[in-house]
Scaffold this motif. Sequence first.
Motif, PDB file in Angstrom:
ATOM      1  N   GLN A  50       1.110  -1.127   0.137  1.00 22.54           N
ATOM      2  CA  GLN A  50      -0.112   0.268   0.181  1.00 22.54           C
ATOM      3  C   GLN A  50       0.907   1.097   0.080  1.00 22.54           C
ATOM      4  O   GLN A  50       0.861   2.590  -0.644  1.00 22.54           O
ATOM      5  N   TYR A  80      -6.957  -5.199  -0.514  1.00 19.45           N
ATOM      6  CA  TYR A  80      -8.071  -3.862  -0.808  1.00 19.45           C
ATOM      7  C   TYR A  80      -7.415  -2.838  -1.039  1.00 19.45           C
ATOM      8  O   TYR A  80      -7.554  -2.045  -1.874  1.00 19.45           O
ATOM      9  N   ARG A  81      -6.864  -2.620  -0.254  1.00 20.32           N
ATOM     10  CA  ARG A  81      -5.804  -1.193   0.352  1.00 20.32           C
ATOM     11  C   ARG A  81      -4.969  -0.725  -0.249  1.00 20.32           C
ATOM     12  O   ARG A  81      -4.281   0.392  -0.952  1.00 20.32           O
ATOM     13  N   ARG A  89      -5.099  -2.322  -3.379  1.00 26.32           N
ATOM     14  CA  ARG A  89      -5.647  -2.227  -4.961  1.00 26.32           C
ATOM     15  C   ARG A  89      -5.839  -1.245  -5.388  1.00 26.32           C
ATOM     16  O   ARG A  89      -6.235  -0.465  -6.252  1.00 26.32           O
ATOM     17  N   LYS A  90      -6.156  -0.464  -3.881  1.00 20.04           N
ATOM     18  CA  LYS A  90      -6.774   0.900  -4.728  1.00 20.04           C
ATOM     19  C   LYS A  90      -5.383   2.092  -5.128  1.00 20.04           C
ATOM     20  O   LYS A  90      -5.747   2.642  -5.499  1.00 20.04           O
ATOM     21  N   GLU A  91      -4.682   2.155  -4.105  1.00 19.56           N
ATOM     22  CA  GLU A  91      -2.953   2.962  -3.989  1.00 19.56           C
ATOM     23  C   GLU A  91      -3.028   2.524  -5.479  1.00 19.56           C
ATOM     24  O   GLU A  91      -1.950   3.068  -7.158  1.00 19.56           O
ATOM     25  N   ALA A 100      -4.608   0.792  -8.390  1.00 24.40           N
ATOM     26  CA  ALA A 100      -5.141   1.778  -8.936  1.00 24.40           C
ATOM     27  C   ALA A 100      -5.244   2.914  -9.520  1.00 24.40           C
ATOM     28  O   ALA A 100      -5.442   3.817 -10.433  1.00 24.40           O
ATOM     29  N   PHE A 101      -4.771   3.991  -8.766  1.00 27.90           N
ATOM     30  CA  PHE A 101      -4.450   5.479  -8.539  1.00 27.90           C
ATOM     31  C   PHE A 101      -3.054   5.385  -9.147  1.00 27.90           C
ATOM     32  O   PHE A 101      -2.626   6.524 -10.111  1.00 27.90           O
ATOM     33  N   LEU A 117     -12.411  -2.447  -9.671  1.00 25.03           N
ATOM     34  CA  LEU A 117     -12.734  -1.436  -8.833  1.00 25.03           C
ATOM     35  C   LEU A 117     -14.429  -0.070  -8.818  1.00 25.03           C
ATOM     36  O   LEU A 117     -14.160   0.284  -7.992  1.00 25.03           O
ATOM     37  N   CYS A 158     -16.338   0.215  -5.764  1.00 24.15           N
ATOM     38  CA  CYS A 158     -16.215  -0.059  -4.458  1.00 24.15           C
ATOM     39  C   CYS A 158     -16.626   1.061  -4.346  1.00 24.15           C
ATOM     40  O   CYS A 158     -17.749   1.879  -4.623  1.00 24.15           O
ATOM     41  N   ASP A 181     -15.556   4.240  -2.600  1.00 22.47           N
ATOM     42  CA  ASP A 181     -14.833   4.811  -2.239  1.00 22.47           C
ATOM     43  C   ASP A 181     -14.784   6.392  -4.085  1.00 22.47           C
ATOM     44  O   ASP A 181     -14.456   5.671  -5.008  1.00 22.47           O
ATOM     45  N   LEU A 191     -12.375   7.309  -6.249  1.00 27.81           N
ATOM     46  CA  LEU A 191     -11.118   5.913  -7.321  1.00 27.81           C
ATOM     47  C   LEU A 191     -12.114   6.298  -7.790  1.00 27.81           C
ATOM     48  O   LEU A 191     -11.847   6.158  -9.024  1.00 27.81           O
TER      49      LEU A 191
END
Length: 509
Positions: A322, A360-361, A363-365, A367-368, A397, A400, A402, A405
């Motif tokens: 992350q 998830y956390r 994968r979120k970063e 994705a950014f 995502l 999700c 967020d 995102l």
Amino acid sequence: MDDHRPNHVGRSKMYKTNARDQNEMRRKRREDEVQIRKCRREERFERNRKMTTERSLSQDENSEILKKVVDGLHSMNDEVISESLTRLHDNVKYNGWTVQALAKGQILNKISDVYCNRMISNATRQLIAEIFSITSNLGIQANEAFNPDEKVIQALVTNISQFSNDEDVLCDTFQSIACFIIQLLLISTQPMSVLLHRSLMWLVSLFCEKLDKYSPDVEEVAPLLEIITSGITSTDAMVQTDAASACASLAEWSPIYEHMQEQKLCSILVANLSNDKGNARPKVKCAISYIIQATGYFTEEMIEAGLLSVLKGFVNVSYMSQEVCFIISNICVEGEHTIDKLIESGVLKEVARVMDAAEYRARKEAAFVICHCCASSNRRHLEYVIELGMLTAFTDLLTCMDVSLVSYILDAITSLLQFGELYNQNNTNPVAEKLEEIGCREKLEFLVESQCFEIHAKAFTILERFYGDDEEIAAAEEITDYQPRSTIDSTIEMLIRNSATTTSQPFTF
């Protein structure tokens, strides 16, 4: 009777005379006592006034005591310096002069200058150390286990922590730091104890935290960079941690950037990131992340120092994914040239693996990172993103919770679809077909019904532009006519209708 009368009269006169004399004497005695009490009171007031003047040590240059002390400290003669310090020591020890009083007279940095830059005896050094210890209320002045250097540094550390709201003490202590640290770290030929090194580095890190508040001259702070450099390369975890914290604080103070670059401080941080001898890697990593987030001034230097190759090895480490992806996402926003280097180094391939396998956390970063790459609208970057083969995980995502995102991902999808239009064959967009195959279109149709207007508008625009020939879009347009409601009845009607249409969906915005 007659014989006795004169005697009686004489005695009467005598008694009257004695009474007058006694009254006069009593009156005089009372006056004398009053005068004595007055004199004593004035003497007491004068003594208290002098004591107050001596203890407060105001900046009045005509103060005899202050002048003698300062003149003695400016002397190049050890005996004169010792005499002046003895006078100062006695007033501190017996007359109750406090560190606040000394700071008002800028005495701390003067005796610090004497300690560091004059040829003085060991006895004089010990005397200075005791002055610092007493004013800082330390109980170590009689402890032989502590040498004078350690006593002084401990006193300075105590001043910073105990008098953090006293500007006079802080300013005088910070000026003292400039005298001590360079001498103790760079000039002393004796090995430094761990305790002393930790105290010094903590003091430097605390000083760096307050740069924005006090804004000293950059030339006064620049020498501390050598101290921070030595701390980063230390094998002690506490020293490394405080040195990294100092670097992160310096990133907020732009006047020091040029000096930091001359010292290659960020390059040393990068080199230290791959070295876990001091077990301070998490703090070093946080410092690098903070610096990159605060400014792009050092990004190129860090990349040249091998930051990307170091990060590449950490991207898929579960407990680091992350934070590492967060660093990479901030590097992406520096421009297309940094994205080129991310591609060339293979870092983006590792980020794509995070999209498929991490929690998830992380994968979120990740994705950014992909979103920032697509935001460049560079054909080569967009083609590379498609070739990474992680579009399924990326578009998943979209469901999700967020909103930020999801909005970024919708922008990225728009860029990818626009890129696909450049390869339009037989009126077909290969990217649009690929996204439809992996279920992205259904997610877009779901997002059209979002209660977030931004998400609704972006999803609807994509469907209308790139999938506009289908009848389903027309139906979606009727269902999701996103008009503002002007009455309570129409608002309630909208809520009831949306509730009925979204009860089977797992998420909503």
